[in-house]
Design a protein around this motif. Structure first.
Motif, PDB file in Angstrom:
ATOM      1  N   GLY A   1     115.123  38.710  67.393  1.00  0.00           N
ATOM      2  CA  GLY A   1     114.859  37.429  68.026  1.00  0.00           C
ATOM      3  C   GLY A   1     114.314  37.556  69.431  1.00  0.00           C
ATOM      4  O   GLY A   1     113.582  36.680  69.904  1.00  0.00           O
ATOM      5  N   ALA A   2     114.642  38.649  70.126  1.00  0.00           N
ATOM      6  CA  ALA A   2     114.198  38.837  71.505  1.00  0.00           C
ATOM      7  C   ALA A   2     112.778  39.375  71.598  1.00  0.00           C
ATOM      8  O   ALA A   2     112.174  39.350  72.671  1.00  0.00           O
ATOM      9  N   THR A   3     112.237  39.880  70.484  1.00  0.00           N
ATOM     10  CA  THR A   3     110.908  40.481  70.491  1.00  0.00           C
ATOM     11  C   THR A   3     109.923  39.745  69.591  1.00  0.00           C
ATOM     12  O   THR A   3     108.733  39.664  69.908  1.00  0.00           O
ATOM     13  N   SER A   4     110.426  39.203  68.474  1.00  0.00           N
ATOM     14  CA  SER A   4     109.561  38.594  67.462  1.00  0.00           C
ATOM     15  C   SER A   4     110.165  37.303  66.932  1.00  0.00           C
ATOM     16  O   SER A   4     109.940  36.928  65.784  1.00  0.00           O
ATOM     17  N   GLY A   5     110.942  36.625  67.765  1.00  0.00           N
ATOM     18  CA  GLY A   5     111.703  35.464  67.323  1.00  0.00           C
ATOM     19  C   GLY A   5     110.918  34.172  67.335  1.00  0.00           C
ATOM     20  O   GLY A   5     109.927  34.009  68.063  1.00  0.00           O
ATOM     21  N   ILE A   6     111.410  33.227  66.551  1.00  0.00           N
ATOM     22  CA  ILE A   6     110.733  31.941  66.426  1.00  0.00           C
ATOM     23  C   ILE A   6     110.767  31.158  67.740  1.00  0.00           C
ATOM     24  O   ILE A   6     109.866  30.362  68.026  1.00  0.00           O
ATOM     25  N   GLU A   7     111.784  31.408  68.579  1.00  0.00           N
ATOM     26  CA  GLU A   7     111.873  30.709  69.860  1.00  0.00           C
ATOM     27  C   GLU A   7     110.757  31.120  70.818  1.00  0.00           C
ATOM     28  O   GLU A   7     110.508  30.447  71.824  1.00  0.00           O
ATOM     29  N   LEU A   8     110.062  32.227  70.523  1.00  0.00           N
ATOM     30  CA  LEU A   8     108.995  32.712  71.384  1.00  0.00           C
ATOM     31  C   LEU A   8     107.656  32.036  71.095  1.00  0.00           C
ATOM     32  O   LEU A   8     106.692  32.245  71.832  1.00  0.00           O
ATOM     33  N   LEU A   9     107.589  31.254  70.015  1.00  0.00           N
ATOM     34  CA  LEU A   9     106.339  30.610  69.640  1.00  0.00           C
ATOM     35  C   LEU A   9     106.147  29.291  70.392  1.00  0.00           C
ATOM     36  O   LEU A   9     107.089  28.530  70.570  1.00  0.00           O
ATOM     37  N   SER A  10     104.902  29.008  70.781  1.00  0.00           N
ATOM     38  CA  SER A  10     104.573  27.688  71.306  1.00  0.00           C
ATOM     39  C   SER A  10     104.282  26.726  70.160  1.00  0.00           C
ATOM     40  O   SER A  10     104.449  25.516  70.293  1.00  0.00           O
ATOM     41  N   GLU A  11     103.828  27.263  69.026  1.00  0.00           N
ATOM     42  CA  GLU A  11     103.676  26.486  67.803  1.00  0.00           C
ATOM     43  C   GLU A  11     103.874  27.424  66.617  1.00  0.00           C
ATOM     44  O   GLU A  11     103.632  28.636  66.720  1.00  0.00           O
ATOM     45  N   LEU A  12     104.347  26.879  65.495  1.00  0.00           N
ATOM     46  CA  LEU A  12     104.666  27.702  64.335  1.00  0.00           C
ATOM     47  C   LEU A  12     103.402  28.324  63.738  1.00  0.00           C
ATOM     48  O   LEU A  12     102.334  27.697  63.717  1.00  0.00           O
ATOM     49  N   ARG A  13     103.561  29.570  63.244  1.00  0.00           N
ATOM     50  CA  ARG A  13     102.435  30.294  62.632  1.00  0.00           C
ATOM     51  C   ARG A  13     102.943  30.915  61.325  1.00  0.00           C
ATOM     52  O   ARG A  13     103.171  32.121  61.254  1.00  0.00           O
TER      53      ARG A  13
END
Length: 367
Positions: free
Chosen positions: A99-111
């Motif tokens: 989650g800290a490197t590739s987590g969904i919270e890091l996205l500005s929009e879903l991909r």
């Protein structure tokens, strides 16, 4: 008489971390019984909060900064955690949280089709370059459904089409893959992957069907991603896509299996690594908790595991909400923050205050 208290909650997801929850409960207990010895062992199940749980519970744990490429190709400044040497890991253990490197919270929009796990692989590679004996990967909060291929590529694997060109990162690109080669060697102490789900890679309970919609996948996207993952499974025949947990984190569990990692229930492995079982059995009282305790919480969640690990030691449960159908018979006492605060909204607005109150009440009842 002074007593030893172990405080070992999971995070109250979306409101307070496990570390902060443990500190709040401990402060409330100390208000009623200031002479007791309190040990904070915040828990995690491999997902959100895994790094912080280890950082709080393990003396000498060191945060190591790393810059990686996030799931949407933007750079992310994060860290992995280095644990001190142990007999089975003489050069230390690296804890890396997806989650800290590739987590969904890091996205500005879903991909849903293009997000990837390349950054997770970069963090693991950095830990291996630092010479650790063992790597522990927490799986959870994934942004992607790429079968862990982004991670494998950052570690040196090649994912190429039938013309020998690299396929695009992300789940959709896997349908064009003709080979996956050059998987890196494992560290001497191996790789452990922690998850709280048992989903296989494929099918109606698989990574795409169950978790894809949470990442923005439409029904057509789900079908395409499931097909792409099925194709990937044919290219990595040494890993069984039916393995429980292979579908974790968009199939990253499968990618780790293909590398040679061991998949484990997260709460059990975290507890072992931070020394919870021995501490709980030796304590006078153990306090655990999570955000919502319901009818499914007995199946592998942190509070149920802590109650089992504590053996004869009394265990108290605090949760943001305790469902009417929840079985709390394993606990010597239980409190809901919703009941203490008067409403779910009040409890979520200030969880630390109500956790403090729960700790104080437990001290009066069980101290």
């Amino acid at each position: 008489m002074s007593r030893t208290i172990v405080v070992a909650p999971d995070s109250f997801k979306g409101t307070i971390t496990a570390s902060d929850a443990a500190a709040a409960v401990a402060a409330g207990w100390r208000d009623a019984r200031p002479d007791d010895d309190i040990r904070l062992l915040p828990m995690a199940d491999g997902g959100e909060g895994t790094l912080e749980a280890f950082a709080t519970a393990v003396p000498g744990a060191e945060r190591v900064p790393v810059r990686v490429i996030g799931p949407d190709d933007r750079e992310v400044d994060t860290f992995w955690l280095r644990l001190p040497p142990t007999p089975d890991a003489p050069d230390g253990t690296a804890i890396v949280e997806l989650g800290a490197t590739s987590g969904i919270e890091l996205l500005s929009e879903l991909r849903p089709l293009a997000a990837h796990t390349y950054g997770l692989g970069q963090a693991i590679a950095a830990a291996l370059a630092a010479g650790v004996s063992r790597v522990v990967v927490g799986l959870g909060s994934s942004a992607s459904t790429d079968g862990g291929t982004g991670m494998l590529r950052a570690l040196g694997a090649q994912v190429r089409d039938d013309l020998g060109a690299d396929v695009p990162l992300g789940g959709a690109g896997l349908s064009a893959a003709a080979s996956v080669s050059a998987l890196p060697p494992l560290p001497a102490g191996g790789v452990r992957a922690l998850t709280d789900v048992t989903n296989p890679l494929l099918g109606r309970r698989g990574a795409a069907a169950v978790f894809g919609p949470q990442k923005g996948a439409t029904p057509d996207d789900v079908a395409a991603l499931d097909g792409a993952l099925a194709h990937l499974a044919t290219l990595l025949p040494d890993a069984d896509p039916a393995t429980p947990g292979a579908g974790a984190a968009g199939g990253t569990g499968f990618g780790l299996l293909a590398w040679g990692a061991i998949l484990e229930p997260g709460s059990v492995a975290v507890a072992e690594l931070i020394g919870l079982p021995a501490a709980a059995v030796a304590a006078s009282v153990v306090i655990t908790g999570e955000g919502s305790f319901d009818g499914q919480s007995a199946a592998g969640k942190v509070p149920a595991y802590v109650a089992e690990a504590a053996g004869p030691t009394p265990v108290a449960l605090v949760a943001g909400r305790i469902a009417a159908d929840a079985d709390t018979s394993a606990f010597a006492a239980s409190l809901s923050l919703t009941d203490l605060a008067g409403s779910p909204e009040a409890a979520m607005a200030d969880p630390a205050t109500w956790l403090w109150e729960a700790g104080r009440r437990f001290a009066r009842e069980l101290g």
